[in-house]
Design a protein around this motif. Structure first.
Motif, short mmCIF file in Angstrom:
data_model
loop_
_atom_site.label_atom_id
_atom_site.label_comp_id
_atom_site.label_asym_id
_atom_site.label_seq_id
_atom_site.Cartn_x
_atom_site.Cartn_y
_atom_site.Cartn_z
N PHE A 29 38.06 -8.68 -22.39
CA PHE A 29 37.85 -10.12 -22.48
C PHE A 29 37.53 -10.63 -23.89
CE2 PHE A 29 36.76 -8.78 -18.19
CZ PHE A 29 37.59 -9.60 -17.44
N HIS A 30 37.03 -9.77 -24.77
CA HIS A 30 36.66 -10.24 -26.10
C HIS A 30 37.84 -10.91 -26.81
CE1 HIS A 30 32.61 -8.79 -26.16
NE2 HIS A 30 32.94 -7.53 -26.07
N THR A 84 28.12 -14.85 -30.70
CA THR A 84 27.53 -14.68 -29.37
C THR A 84 27.32 -13.20 -29.06
OG1 THR A 84 28.62 -16.70 -28.59
CG2 THR A 84 27.84 -15.16 -26.91
N PHE A 119 41.47 -20.69 -21.92
CA PHE A 119 40.89 -19.53 -21.25
C PHE A 119 40.88 -19.78 -19.75
CE2 PHE A 119 37.51 -16.86 -19.53
CZ PHE A 119 37.88 -15.63 -20.06
N SER A 143 42.24 -6.48 -27.95
CA SER A 143 41.41 -6.07 -26.81
C SER A 143 42.05 -4.91 -26.05
CB SER A 143 41.21 -7.24 -25.84
OG SER A 143 40.15 -8.06 -26.25
N SER A 189 40.80 -18.11 -27.34
CA SER A 189 40.56 -19.40 -26.72
C SER A 189 39.53 -20.24 -27.49
CB SER A 189 40.08 -19.22 -25.28
OG SER A 189 41.07 -18.58 -24.50
N PHE A 190 38.43 -19.62 -27.89
CA PHE A 190 37.32 -20.36 -28.48
C PHE A 190 37.17 -20.15 -29.98
CE2 PHE A 190 36.19 -19.44 -24.02
CZ PHE A 190 36.12 -20.74 -23.55
N VAL A 219 32.80 -15.97 -30.76
CA VAL A 219 32.75 -14.71 -30.01
C VAL A 219 31.91 -13.68 -30.76
CG1 VAL A 219 34.14 -12.80 -29.12
CG2 VAL A 219 34.95 -15.15 -28.88
N LEU A 233 38.80 -14.28 -25.20
CA LEU A 233 37.81 -15.30 -25.57
C LEU A 233 38.01 -15.75 -27.00
CD1 LEU A 233 34.69 -13.69 -23.86
CD2 LEU A 233 35.77 -15.84 -23.20
N ALA A 269 32.88 -6.84 -29.30
CA ALA A 269 33.38 -8.06 -29.95
C ALA A 269 33.72 -7.80 -31.42
CB ALA A 269 32.35 -9.18 -29.83
N ARG A 292 44.96 -22.07 -30.49
CA ARG A 292 44.11 -21.48 -29.47
C ARG A 292 44.74 -21.60 -28.08
NH1 ARG A 292 38.07 -23.15 -31.78
NH2 ARG A 292 38.52 -22.43 -33.92
#
Length: 406
Positions: free
Chosen positions: A65-66, A81, A198, A346, A72-73, A78, A69, A115, A195
């Motif tokens: 998922f990293h 966080t 998600f 990923s 997307s963001f 990422v 994400l 990440a 982007r």
């Protein structure tokens, strides 16, 4: 020079390499404290193994998922966080009063540390053209090679002088420093217009696209599996060095120095060759070196009993060949589907971590007490990567054919 990064390339390489190092560093740092943790928390060997398994499971799972994400963001959110989560989890490990609590917080560490390595690869390709990206990736590999040598020494010193909790307080401090540095310096390399939304359905479609593309799978195997030809010896180091080579624990550092020197030298050569020869020729050179030294290593172990005077040198040469070709293969992986570089990074990490887990859990216990079996295991893993690359080379000869000048 890139408008989003005005500093020297080596500084960016250090920043991204440290992000990638965080995962293995947080494993290797606490391993010397195993005995102290078990004694303090009244933990069995099986429970202590679960602290490692929980970390690896979290690391492998979140790698799925990293990248999505980050696509997307953006790259920065990422990374920041993940670092914040790692910092809190490290403090939780230090404050743990039972083995159950420690296993829980180690799982949180694993969920967060992937990440860095996933996003750092995508950042490099976002910012630079292929040849320049290869140079930066090679520099990252050079600095990345330092982690396996430093981590056990740091963790061992902290455990002996300050106790096992100090290891995790140190990792907490590392998390705070990395978060602060990346907040200040890490560029956002993914423009808003590039982007991807998600959503679970498009995410699964993205994975389906990558997994159904044989080019991606072959490149991922070519980059991820040969590493284990070297990593197998690292996993078996206590038996290989202590039982087979009759070295004292204080002499183990020679093995790590030789391996790391090979990685750093191979990465340096990779950077020097960037843009000068076609990528596929550089990959071929790396595989030829790994194949040749693996055959020599196998023959030597058939003819003579292992001895410290020669048995560690083939691993160093193997490391050189791997580090020479892996930055190139990694960039080819990211460019198969350039609109999904985070997702590709990923999935590449998942392939590599899955191979690492299989080797650690299945192969290493079977071969660790025999130098000949170690040599056979190492060459077998390398041949999986070599076969993947040869098939790709013949099926899609255009991949990696031309050297980029930029």
């Amino acid at each position: 020079m890139h408008p989003l990064w005005q500093g020297p390339l080596w500084a960016l390489a250090v920043l991204l390499a440290v992000l990638g190092m965080l995962g293995p560093f947080s494993i290797d740092t606490y391993i010397p404290a195993f005995s102290g943790i078990a004694l303090a928390l009244d933990a069995t060997p099986l429970q202590m193994q679960q602290t490692l398994s929980a970390y690896l499971f979290g690391f492998a799972f979140m790698n799925l998922f990293h990248g999505a994400l980050a696509d997307s963001f953006g790259r920065r959110p990422v990374v920041l966080t993940g670092l914040a989560m790692f910092t809190l989890a490290s403090a939780g490990c230090a404050l743990s009063e039972s083995i159950g609590q420690l296993i829980f917080f180690r799982a949180l560490q694993g969920l967060s540390t992937g990440a860095g390595i996933v996003v750092s690869r995508a950042v490099v390709r976002d910012l630079f053209a292929p040849a320049q990206a290869q140079r930066v990736m090679a520099q990252i590999t050079i600095f990345f090679g330092i982690a396996p040598a430093l981590a056990p020494m740091v963790g061992g010193w902290l455990f002996v002088h300050l106790g096992w909790a100090a290891v995790f307080w140190f990792l907490t401090l590392v998390g705070v420093l990395l978060w602060s540095i990346n907040w200040r310096y890490l560029p956002e390399s993914l423009p808003q217009e590039m982007r991807q939304p998600f959503r679970i359905k498009p995410l699964m479609q993205g994975y389906r696209t990558l997994c159904s593309d044989p080019r991606f799978l072959l490149l991922a195997l070519a980059s991820g599996v040969p590493f284990n030809g070297m990593f197998l010896y690292v996993l078996c180091a206590p038996a290989f060095l202590g039982e087979l080579l009759q070295l004292e624990p204080t002499q183990f550092f020679w093995f790590f120095m030789i391996s790391i020197a090979g990685i750093m030298a191979g990465a340096w050569v990779s950077g020097r060759l960037a843009g000068r020869i076609p990528p596929k020729r550089q990959i071929r050179h790396g595989f030829v070196i790994m194949l040749a030294v693996s055959l020599v290593n196998l023959a030597a172990n058939l003819l003579w009993p292992p001895h410290a005077s020669w048995a560690m040198i083939p691993i160093g040469v193997f490391s050189f060949g791997w580090a020479m070709m892996v930055p190139v293969v990694t960039l080819l992986v990211l460019d198969i589907h350039p609109e999904r570089r985070g997702l590709a990074s990923s999935l590449q990490a998942v392939v590599g971590s899955t191979a690492n887990g299989i080797v650690a859990g299945v192969l290493a216990p079977l071969v660790m007490h025999s130098a000949l079996l170690l040599a056979l295991g190492s060459i077998s893993l390398m041949l999986i990567g070599l076969a993947s690359w040869i098939y790709l080379h013949h099926r899609w000869p255009e991949i990696g054919r031309h050297a980029e000048a930029n």
